[in-house]
Design a protein around this motif. Structure first.
Motif, short mmCIF file in Angstrom:
data_model
loop_
_atom_site.label_atom_id
_atom_site.label_comp_id
_atom_site.label_asym_id
_atom_site.label_seq_id
_atom_site.Cartn_x
_atom_site.Cartn_y
_atom_site.Cartn_z
N GLY A 217 0.74 -1.27 0.09
CA GLY A 217 -0.03 -0.03 0.04
C GLY A 217 1.04 1.26 -0.01
O GLY A 217 0.31 2.33 -0.75
N TYR A 218 1.94 1.17 0.64
CA TYR A 218 2.99 2.51 0.73
C TYR A 218 3.30 2.51 -0.38
O TYR A 218 3.51 3.44 -1.02
CB TYR A 218 3.85 2.19 1.89
N THR B 6 1.06 3.88 -3.02
CA THR B 6 0.88 5.54 -2.40
C THR B 6 1.96 6.22 -3.15
O THR B 6 2.00 7.41 -3.63
CB THR B 6 0.50 5.58 -1.06
N LYS C 176 1.57 6.90 -6.69
CA LYS C 176 0.57 8.00 -7.19
C LYS C 176 1.29 9.00 -6.71
O LYS C 176 0.82 10.31 -7.57
CB LYS C 176 -0.63 7.56 -6.51
N ALA C 177 1.82 9.37 -5.59
CA ALA C 177 2.33 10.66 -5.16
C ALA C 177 3.24 11.14 -6.21
O ALA C 177 3.35 12.37 -6.56
CB ALA C 177 2.77 10.54 -3.68
N THR D 148 1.51 12.36 -9.00
CA THR D 148 0.85 13.48 -9.12
C THR D 148 2.15 14.71 -8.98
O THR D 148 1.74 15.79 -9.50
CB THR D 148 0.14 13.75 -7.80
#
Length: 125
Positions: free
Chosen positions: A90-91, A94, A97-98, A101
């Motif tokens: 999950g990390y 994330t 995705k970060a 972004t």
């Protein structure tokens, strides 16, 4: 008058025979005493064996309980490792995705500066 040797009449026995009978009786009494002592020792051995058997049974129960506890700990450790693995996944997702972004924001900033430069040449009168 007959003499008695430990409750047995000695009439008709020679002194040697009476002495032999006396020795047999003494040996018999010693054998009876020895058998009694052997019986006591056997009882002590039996008690000791019973104590040992109880201790072995108790130790077996303790070992079985320890095995159950070790199995429980191993299961819990597997669950923790699985949870950590999911958390790490999950990390990582994330973080990906970060990063995407952030890259999109950088691209948007670059495009915004480019548009500013293009529109700066035009003035409204």
């Amino acid at each position: 008058m007959d003499q008695l040797l430990n409750g047995f009449p000695t009439h008709g026995l020679s002194p040697v025979e009476a002495d032999g009978l006396s020795r047999i009786q003494l040996d018999t009494q010693a054998a009876v005493t020895a058998i009694g002592q052997i019986a006591l020792i056997i009882a002590q051995i039996n008690d000791t064996q019973t104590t040992i058997a109880s201790a072995v049974e108790e130790q077996t129960a303790t070992s079985n309980e320890m095995n159950r506890n070790i199995t429980d700990v191993a299961t819990a450790a597997d669950q923790i490792a699985s949870t950590v693995g999911h958390t790490t996944s999950g990390y990582a997702a994330t973080l990906d995705k970060a990063t995407m972004t952030s890259q999109a924001a950088d691209t948007l900033t670059t495009q915004a500066h480019h548009l500013e430069q293009l529109t700066a040449a035009y003035t409204v009168s």
